[in-house]
Design a protein around this motif. Structure first.
Motif, mmCIF file in Angstrom:
data_model
loop_
_atom_site.group_PDB
_atom_site.id
_atom_site.type_symbol
_atom_site.label_atom_id
_atom_site.label_comp_id
_atom_site.label_asym_id
_atom_site.label_seq_id
_atom_site.Cartn_x
_atom_site.Cartn_y
_atom_site.Cartn_z
ATOM 1 N N GLY A 134 1.037 -1.182 -0.272
ATOM 2 C CA GLY A 134 -0.263 0.068 -0.473
ATOM 3 C C GLY A 134 0.963 1.199 -0.259
ATOM 4 N N GLU A 250 -6.920 0.045 4.198
ATOM 5 C CA GLU A 250 -6.365 1.042 3.764
ATOM 6 C C GLU A 250 -4.954 0.611 4.236
ATOM 7 O OE1 GLU A 250 -7.833 1.974 8.008
ATOM 8 O OE2 GLU A 250 -9.019 0.945 6.673
ATOM 9 N N ARG A 253 -4.180 -0.365 0.387
ATOM 10 C CA ARG A 253 -4.098 1.035 -1.584
ATOM 11 C C ARG A 253 -2.858 1.788 -0.871
ATOM 12 N NH1 ARG A 253 -9.986 0.921 0.993
ATOM 13 N NH2 ARG A 253 -10.038 1.852 2.742
#
Length: 253
Positions: A134, A250, A253
């Motif tokens: 991420g 998250e 990402r």
């Protein structure tokens, strides 16, 4: 409330596909560590089936394509047979021009960034492979390492790794550490990072009668995880370590 994704991770020292079923094999089958003989392809197929049950896999002692593997890049071979679209490797050591060894990463998730680092030590040829899945400091970071046999070299290697991983909470460090969690150099790693000691030692070596916990999957304090379990990696002299982790979306990402 953030959503969570469960991932299954595997760390395996595959001994370049060689078969070791007892201490006597280190002598009786020593030729298999430098020559392209023995049923290594079958061992790799067995490891690929185990790997396929996981989302991210770290390999140690994966031959990147030398004489003993029949010039097969074993990380690539396992990735193809196990259904992993993303793979990379970090060649580290060459033995007499006929054998070579690497750390490997297999993933069903696309890494944003992969970096490899040579580790310090009295004898060259150790490394750590780091993948980030991420963006930002909260990204899931997975590091794969194979540490030295000597305590002084391990201490310098773990200090180097601690610098790389310092401050990260969604982090995993896995591999063959060649030492137990109780060693002083491991205490220094935990003091300098957010990695946590496992709740219980997992005996992984030797595979045929496990007595030492030297293969580990260490998880940062930002990740929830289940109990790790030891599983055979074909006929390698190490058992592999499998674990489920819960990762905030998250962090991917």
């Amino acid at each position: 409330m953030s959503s969570i994704r469960r991932l299954r991770l595997l760390s395996a020292n595959i001994q370049a596909g060689s078969s070791t079923r007892g201490y006597h094999d280190y002598v009786a089958r020593s030729w298999s560590h430098v020559l392209p003989a023995g049923n290594k392809r079958n061992s790799l197929d067995t490891i690929a089936r185990l790997a396929a049950e996981h989302d991210i896999v770290g390999l140690n002692e994966s031959d990147p394509g030398s004489l003993r593997s029949g010039f097969t890049n074993q990380t690539h071979y396992i990735a193809e047979r196990g259904g992993f679209p993303y793979w990379t490797h970090q060649p580290n050591r060459r033995v007499g021009g006929v054998a070579s060894s690497a750390n490997g990463l297999l993933s069903k998730l696309e890494p944003r960034e992969v970096s490899d680092h040579a580790l310090p030590g009295r004898v060259k040829g150790r490394g750590v492979l780091v993948a980030r899945f991420g963006d930002g400091d909260d990204a899931l970071t997975v590091a794969i390492a194979h540490l030295s046999l000597g305590a002084a070299s391990r201490a310098s290697q773990l200090a180097f790794i601690a610098e790389l991983l310092q401050g990260r909470s969604n982090v995993v460090l896995m591999g063959d550490f060649n030492c137990t969690i109780e060693q002083p150099e491991m205490a220094a790693l935990f003091a300098r990072t957010r990695l946590q000691p496992p709740p219980r030692p997992l005996l992984t070596f030797p595979a045929w009668r496990p007595q030492r916990a030297i293969d580990h999957v260490l998880v940062g304090d930002g990740l929830r995880h289940g109990d790790a379990r030891a599983v055979p990696a074909a006929f390698s002299d190490h058992l592999a370590v499998s674990i489920d982790i819960d990762v905030p979306e998250e962090a991917l990402r």
